[in-house]
Design an enzyme around this catalytic site. Structure first.
Site, PDB file in Angstrom:
ATOM      1  CE1 TYR A 104      -3.671   2.510   0.541  1.00  0.00           C
ATOM      2  CE2 TYR A 104      -2.462   3.255   2.474  1.00  0.00           C
ATOM      3  CZ  TYR A 104      -3.486   3.433   1.556  1.00  0.00           C
ATOM      4  OH  TYR A 104      -4.313   4.529   1.658  1.00  0.00           O
ATOM      5  CG  ASP A 144       5.703   3.804   0.976  1.00  0.00           C
ATOM      6  OD1 ASP A 144       5.972   4.536   1.946  1.00  0.00           O
ATOM      7  OD2 ASP A 144       4.536   3.580   0.593  1.00  0.00           O
ATOM      8  CE  LYS A 187       0.904   4.839   8.375  1.00  0.00           C
ATOM      9  NZ  LYS A 187       0.925   3.952   7.242  1.00  0.00           N
TER      10      LYS A 187
END
Ligand SMILES: *Cc1c(COP(=O)(O)O)cnc(C)c1O
Length: 425
Positions: A144, A239, A267
């Site tokens: 994702y 990522d 995050k």
């Protein structure tokens, strides 16, 4: 457990917000039941709208490696709050956080702040396309990278080169520019690269899969990707929105000792506030506006509150080096889970990298999306609800990570292990 207030709030929310939530997985659709509305959090604990207390293993989906409301982070926020919440002009804080990121991740020579992981990955792809003057990208099934159009494409099995959109609203044109390969399968990448010679701008990967449960990459696989990208002049994008500052201070690139061309962050880098970042080689990053022609902007990018939380978090991580202790405690937790699994004799496989772990309800080893989806998600839903009713808050989906934080105490872990033993039978 009384959840009257949560239920009432959810009923009202569903009239006002699509599905009652502002991000789909929060809605508990894959585990059944109704979501718990939260009110406050401290350390390892969440408190909901009915006053129930939970041991939290979601950590807001990754940011809270230090636990919720860490006093140092809160102090930094309070200090900044008194000064200003936004300027729309540069601040010293942005320079400070950029310098910290570049020092912690040597592959990053320059970095641009954005407001989410999604923004970071979509901007990184734009840059890779501009740099290579190529259109196509390769991603991996089950990875994702946020909700930008280019990433919501999954290859149908047996039709690996044919992009099919995962969501209505994505054009065929976008879909055909996104190719999907199989995680931990270098040959599946080679096939795509050979079939699209000099057309692949970038390969983007979660260097530890964290959005199909937890799926570690094999060292040879990532090393092979690095070599392939160098040879074919493809931009390799790690990522690390989830893995950055999580699996090691320097992220998965430090753990695997591989230098990507671009890295995306989110995050933890925002310490619980909305931050994303992308960075890498100066040669690439200097193509970003205003130093270069690749346009990318943001009204609230580099927001001072968000920068203050990020700086406080990274400073604590740098100074306190919690990683060896987190590793040891995560290993202890996963070993105890494994003993429970063995004792119960159920079909379950644990995967773990540092303080990210996942219990898949399958007897297969899980190295790819194909393996992950053999999981019995009904069994996960049942397990999830037994844990929740005992005050342990796990991700409401089989395909998410369990995150351990510095704040989880021995008693928290003991309670979790005992409850787990009862929940999986
Ligand atoms: C969470 C996540 C994203 C998206 O970040 P948002 O801040 O939710 O937009 C992208 N990539 C990975 C690997 C993630 O875990």
């Amino acid at each position: 457990m009384n959840t009257t207030n949560s239920s009432a709030l959810f009923a009202k929310a569903q009239l006002l917000i699509p599905g009652g939530v502002n991000s789909p997985v929060r809605a508990f659709r894959s585990v059944g039941g109704t979501p718990i509305f939260m009110e406050r959090a401290t350390g390892a604990y969440l408190f909901d709208a009915d006053g129930n207390k939970y041991i939290d293993y979601v950590g807001s989906w990754g940011p809270f490696i230090l636990g919720h409301s860490h006093p140092v982070v809160i102090d930094a926020l309070r200090l900044q709050l008194e000064k200003a919440t936004s300027f729309g002009a540069p601040t010293e804080l942005e320079v400070e956080l950029a310098e910290m990121i570049c020092n912690i991740m040597p592959s990053i020579e320059m970095v641009r702040m954005v407001n989410s992981g999604t923004e970071a990955t979509m901007s990184a792809i734009r840059l890779a396309r501009a740099y290579t003057k190529r259109s196509k990208i390769i991603k991996f099934e089950g990875c994702y990278h946020g909700h930008a159009d280019s990433f919501l494409i999954k290859a149908g099995s047996g039709a690996m080169t044919l992009g099919v959109p995962d969501s209505p609203g994505i054009t065929i044109g976008t879909a055909t520019d996104t190719l999907n390969a199989r995680y931990n399968d270098l040959e599946s990448v080679r096939v795509l690269v050979e079939a699209n010679l000099n057309e692949i701008a970038a390969i983007i990967i979660e260097p530890v899969g964290g959005n199909m449960g937890v799926v570690p990459a094999k060292q040879e696989f990532l090393t092979g990707l690095r070599e392939l990208c160098t040879k074919e002049k493809i931009v390799l994008i790690f990522d690390e929105v989830m893995t950055g500052f999580r699996v090691a201070l320097g992220g998965a690139q430090a753990l695997y000792n591989i230098q990507p061309d671009l890295t995306t962050l989110g995050k933890i880098v925002g310490g619980g506030l909305p931050v994303g970042a992308y960075g890498g080689k100066k040669e690439l990053m200097s193509m970003i506006a205003p130093s270069g022609p690749v346009y990318q902007a943001g009204t609230l990018s580099g927001n001072p509150l968000a920068m203050a939380a990020g700086i406080a978090t990274l400073t604590l991580l740098q100074n306190e080096n919690p990683y060896p202790r987190l590793e040891q405690r995560s290993e202890m937790l996963s070993k105890a889970f494994q003993e429970n699994i063995n004792r119960a004799g159920i079909k379950a496989t644990l995967q773990r990298v540092g303080s990210m772990m996942c219990m898949f309800f399958t007897d297969r080893e899980v190295w790819s999306f194909d393996d992950a989806i053999t999981s019995d998600t009904k069994a996960y839903g049942k397990y999830f609800h037994v844990m929740l009713d005992s005050g342990i808050y796990l991700a409401p989906s089989q395909y998410e990570a369990l995150f351990l934080s510095v704040a989880h105490s021995d008693e928290d872990l003991e309670k979790t292990i005992t409850t787990h033993r009862k929940a999986i039978v």
